[in-house]
Write a protein that holds these residues in place. Structure first.
Motif, PDB file in Angstrom:
ATOM      1  N   ALA A 102       0.832  -1.204   0.000  1.00  0.00           N
ATOM      2  CA  ALA A 102       0.000   0.000   0.000  1.00  0.00           C
ATOM      3  C   ALA A 102       0.870   1.260   0.000  1.00  0.00           C
ATOM      4  O   ALA A 102       0.565   2.242  -0.690  1.00  0.00           O
ATOM      5  N   TRP A 103       1.945   1.237   0.770  1.00  0.00           N
ATOM      6  CA  TRP A 103       2.859   2.385   0.793  1.00  0.00           C
ATOM      7  C   TRP A 103       3.519   2.595  -0.570  1.00  0.00           C
ATOM      8  O   TRP A 103       3.665   3.735  -1.032  1.00  0.00           O
ATOM      9  N   VAL A 104       3.919   1.524  -1.211  1.00  0.00           N
ATOM     10  CA  VAL A 104       4.561   1.649  -2.525  1.00  0.00           C
ATOM     11  C   VAL A 104       3.603   2.302  -3.517  1.00  0.00           C
ATOM     12  O   VAL A 104       3.960   3.253  -4.230  1.00  0.00           O
ATOM     13  N   ARG A 105       2.376   1.793  -3.576  1.00  0.00           N
ATOM     14  CA  ARG A 105       1.387   2.380  -4.489  1.00  0.00           C
ATOM     15  C   ARG A 105       1.127   3.846  -4.138  1.00  0.00           C
ATOM     16  O   ARG A 105       1.006   4.702  -5.034  1.00  0.00           O
ATOM     17  N   ARG A 106       1.053   4.131  -2.850  1.00  0.00           N
ATOM     18  CA  ARG A 106       0.772   5.505  -2.418  1.00  0.00           C
ATOM     19  C   ARG A 106       1.864   6.460  -2.854  1.00  0.00           C
ATOM     20  O   ARG A 106       1.585   7.528  -3.416  1.00  0.00           O
ATOM     21  N   VAL A 107       3.122   6.095  -2.609  1.00  0.00           N
ATOM     22  CA  VAL A 107       4.228   6.992  -2.951  1.00  0.00           C
ATOM     23  C   VAL A 107       4.342   7.173  -4.457  1.00  0.00           C
ATOM     24  O   VAL A 107       4.581   8.284  -4.949  1.00  0.00           O
ATOM     25  N   LEU A 108       4.144   6.090  -5.218  1.00  0.00           N
ATOM     26  CA  LEU A 108       4.218   6.233  -6.676  1.00  0.00           C
ATOM     27  C   LEU A 108       3.084   7.099  -7.201  1.00  0.00           C
ATOM     28  O   LEU A 108       3.274   7.881  -8.148  1.00  0.00           O
ATOM     29  N   ALA A 109       1.914   6.997  -6.613  1.00  0.00           N
ATOM     30  CA  ALA A 109       0.814   7.887  -7.010  1.00  0.00           C
ATOM     31  C   ALA A 109       1.146   9.333  -6.660  1.00  0.00           C
ATOM     32  O   ALA A 109       0.873  10.253  -7.442  1.00  0.00           O
ATOM     33  N   CYS A 122       3.982  10.781  -6.629  1.00  0.00           N
ATOM     34  CA  CYS A 122       4.968  11.390  -7.529  1.00  0.00           C
ATOM     35  C   CYS A 122       4.578  11.228  -8.995  1.00  0.00           C
ATOM     36  O   CYS A 122       5.423  11.389  -9.887  1.00  0.00           O
ATOM     37  N   GLY A 123       3.312  10.922  -9.237  1.00  0.00           N
ATOM     38  CA  GLY A 123       2.807  10.902 -10.602  1.00  0.00           C
ATOM     39  C   GLY A 123       3.176   9.675 -11.405  1.00  0.00           C
ATOM     40  O   GLY A 123       3.178   9.720 -12.633  1.00  0.00           O
ATOM     41  N   ARG A 124       3.444   8.537 -10.723  1.00  0.00           N
ATOM     42  CA  ARG A 124       3.822   7.324 -11.447  1.00  0.00           C
ATOM     43  C   ARG A 124       2.913   6.130 -11.104  1.00  0.00           C
ATOM     44  O   ARG A 124       3.402   5.035 -10.816  1.00  0.00           O
ATOM     45  N   PRO A 125       1.604   6.313 -11.174  1.00  0.00           N
ATOM     46  CA  PRO A 125       0.723   5.178 -10.873  1.00  0.00           C
ATOM     47  C   PRO A 125       0.764   4.085 -11.925  1.00  0.00           C
ATOM     48  O   PRO A 125       0.239   2.996 -11.701  1.00  0.00           O
ATOM     49  N   GLU A 126       1.394   4.379 -13.070  1.00  0.00           N
ATOM     50  CA  GLU A 126       1.470   3.392 -14.147  1.00  0.00           C
ATOM     51  C   GLU A 126       2.764   2.582 -14.129  1.00  0.00           C
ATOM     52  O   GLU A 126       2.919   1.612 -14.889  1.00  0.00           O
ATOM     53  N   MET A 127       3.716   2.935 -13.249  1.00  0.00           N
ATOM     54  CA  MET A 127       5.007   2.252 -13.241  1.00  0.00           C
ATOM     55  C   MET A 127       4.830   0.766 -12.931  1.00  0.00           C
ATOM     56  O   MET A 127       4.181   0.407 -11.945  1.00  0.00           O
ATOM     57  N   PRO A 128       5.415  -0.123 -13.739  1.00  0.00           N
ATOM     58  CA  PRO A 128       5.329  -1.550 -13.402  1.00  0.00           C
ATOM     59  C   PRO A 128       6.141  -1.867 -12.152  1.00  0.00           C
ATOM     60  O   PRO A 128       7.310  -1.477 -12.037  1.00  0.00           O
ATOM     61  N   VAL A 129       5.507  -2.570 -11.230  1.00  0.00           N
ATOM     62  CA  VAL A 129       6.132  -2.926  -9.958  1.00  0.00           C
ATOM     63  C   VAL A 129       5.884  -4.402  -9.689  1.00  0.00           C
ATOM     64  O   VAL A 129       4.733  -4.865  -9.720  1.00  0.00           O
ATOM     65  N   VAL A 130       6.965  -5.140  -9.426  1.00  0.00           N
ATOM     66  CA  VAL A 130       6.874  -6.552  -9.080  1.00  0.00           C
ATOM     67  C   VAL A 130       7.462  -6.730  -7.683  1.00  0.00           C
ATOM     68  O   VAL A 130       8.565  -6.252  -7.405  1.00  0.00           O
ATOM     69  N   ALA A 131       6.729  -7.403  -6.815  1.00  0.00           N
ATOM     70  CA  ALA A 131       7.165  -7.590  -5.432  1.00  0.00           C
ATOM     71  C   ALA A 131       7.352  -9.070  -5.115  1.00  0.00           C
ATOM     72  O   ALA A 131       6.972  -9.949  -5.876  1.00  0.00           O
ATOM     73  N   ASN A 132       7.970  -9.302  -3.957  1.00  0.00           N
ATOM     74  CA  ASN A 132       8.194 -10.645  -3.416  1.00  0.00           C
ATOM     75  C   ASN A 132       9.202 -11.458  -4.236  1.00  0.00           C
ATOM     76  O   ASN A 132       9.147 -12.682  -4.281  1.00  0.00           O
ATOM     77  N   LEU A 133      10.166 -10.766  -4.860  1.00  0.00           N
ATOM     78  CA  LEU A 133      11.213 -11.463  -5.599  1.00  0.00           C
ATOM     79  C   LEU A 133      12.256 -12.039  -4.647  1.00  0.00           C
ATOM     80  O   LEU A 133      12.429 -11.550  -3.531  1.00  0.00           O
ATOM     81  N   ASP A 134      12.971 -13.042  -5.135  1.00  0.00           N
ATOM     82  CA  ASP A 134      13.940 -13.765  -4.307  1.00  0.00           C
ATOM     83  C   ASP A 134      15.338 -13.176  -4.484  1.00  0.00           C
ATOM     84  O   ASP A 134      16.174 -13.726  -5.198  1.00  0.00           O
ATOM     85  N   PHE A 135      15.593 -12.041  -3.841  1.00  0.00           N
ATOM     86  CA  PHE A 135      16.954 -11.510  -3.789  1.00  0.00           C
ATOM     87  C   PHE A 135      17.137 -10.804  -2.457  1.00  0.00           C
ATOM     88  O   PHE A 135      16.188 -10.453  -1.779  1.00  0.00           O
ATOM     89  N   GLY A 136      18.407 -10.645  -2.069  1.00  0.00           N
ATOM     90  CA  GLY A 136      18.693  -9.974  -0.808  1.00  0.00           C
ATOM     91  C   GLY A 136      18.646 -10.911   0.380  1.00  0.00           C
ATOM     92  O   GLY A 136      19.175 -12.015   0.341  1.00  0.00           O
ATOM     93  N   HIS A 137      17.990 -10.475   1.442  1.00  0.00           N
ATOM     94  CA  HIS A 137      17.991 -11.204   2.714  1.00  0.00           C
ATOM     95  C   HIS A 137      16.945 -12.312   2.732  1.00  0.00           C
ATOM     96  O   HIS A 137      16.065 -12.371   3.601  1.00  0.00           O
TER      97      HIS A 137
END
Length: 343
Positions: free
Chosen positions: A293-300, A302-317
């Motif tokens: 919800a925070w990701v969608r909120r911040v992108l909205a 800053c005017g980027r509600p159309e940016m493709p966003v993929v979550a829960n990927l297997d990298f990092g910790h």
């Protein structure tokens, strides 16, 4: 104009890879784990792991001597008998190396550097020097995995730094774990950790494919780097696909939102091509939903509600983890639900 990054030579069987303690010197407390990583890397990839001169001098010495850690990086880059570099483990103070790092050495001797977590500082300096860097497993983590290197990890490393460079599709891990094994207990080294079934990716938003060069790393470490001379300039961020992950510190979803607002205020998010979010370590399902919800909120905002966003990927910790070639190209296609990377 998109930035250009030099691709380091591939690491092939017989390559000598320097093990670096650029952050914590904790490795000397779990030398059995270190030797397991060395053995498993040799068995899986055919590389000879060589400790850098100061890498095994212990946590007290390395804490007092950030220049010695930077010297190890320069030694590995300038040594013609060393073909690649791997982070032994993360920590929380690689930012202290910045005054001692020589970007010219990175540019003059482009070599594969592999690591994550606090290694984000060094990975970013490679990008600032115009050299690709590889966000992936450290020697004490997935490369010393209990019972052997996971096939998902081995495949990711091979595609990024061993095989002939060609585009490949990322895929979700078949299973994952956050189970903490006692690295000091050498009797557990050959006991596999329990894994739970993979839960796939979450496509948060976007309907049109987007492409750009990969940038990013651990958000907490990027926050330490932000505002220092080691922070990338605007040209490096423009058009990037951001790959962002969080650590075992488990920052609350709102804190991640505040960091993203900073990126929005800097102009990074408005000019980015897309966003890859790692599985947030230690999050409950409710916390993950709050994060999305925070990701969608911040992108909205800053005017980027159309940016493709993929979550829960297997990298990092998380384990097992992908290897992402920072500086390489990534294409996010919400229609086909594919993420394609060119190392």
């Amino acid at each position: 104009m998109a930035p250009h990054f030099v691709r380091p030579p591939r690491l092939l069987p017989g390559s000598r890879v320097a093990a670096l303690s650029l952050s914590s010197g904790f490795v000397t407390e779990v030398m059995g784990r270190y030797h397991a990583g060395v053995r498993q890397v040799a068995g899986t990839f055919g590389w000879e792991v060589v400790p850098a001169p100061n890498a095994l001098r212990g946590p007290e010495y390395l804490d007092r001597n950030p220049q010695a850690r930077a010297d190890d990086l320069h030694w590995a880059l300038g040594n013609p008998e060393i073909h690649g570099l791997v982070s032994i483990i993360g920590g929380d103070d690689s930012v202290r190396l910045l005054p001692f790092l020589d970007p010219g050495m990175i540019r003059a001797h482009p070599k594969v550097f592999l690591g994550f977590s606090d290694a984000t500082v060094t990975l970013t300096q490679f990008l600032r020097a115009g050299v690709m860097a590889y966000h992936g497993p450290a020697l004490l983590t997935d490369l010393a995995e209990n019972g052997g290197i996971h096939p998902f990890v081995a495949e990711g490393v091979r595609r990024a730094v061993v095989d002939e460079p060609r585009p490949f599709d990322l895929r979700p891990a078949p299973g994952w774990t956050e189970f903490r094994q006692d690295w000091a207990d050498e009797t557990l080294q050959e006991v596999p950790r329990p894994f739970q079934p993979g839960d796939g990716w979450v496509w948060l938003q976007g309907e049109t494919a987007a492409e750009g060069h990969l940038m990013g790393g651990c958000l907490e470490v990027l926050d330490m780097l932000n505002g220092t001379p080691g922070w990338p300039g605007p040209d490096l961020w423009n058009g990037a696909v951001l790959a962002l992950e969080t650590s075992e510190d488990v920052p609350p979803p709102a804190q991640v939102g505040y960091w993203l607002r900073n990126y929005a205020a800097q102009g990074i998010l408005p000019r980015a091509a897309g966003l890859l979010l790692a599985r947030p370590r230690g999050y409950t399902p409710e916390m993950a939903e709050a994060l999305y919800a925070w990701v969608r909120r911040v992108l909205a905002e800053c005017g980027r509600p159309e940016m493709p966003v993929v979550a829960n990927l297997d990298f990092g910790h998380t384990s097992p983890q992908l290897t992402l070639p920072l500086g390489g190209q990534a294409r996010l296609d919400p229609v086909t639900r594919q993420v394609t990377v060119t190392p």
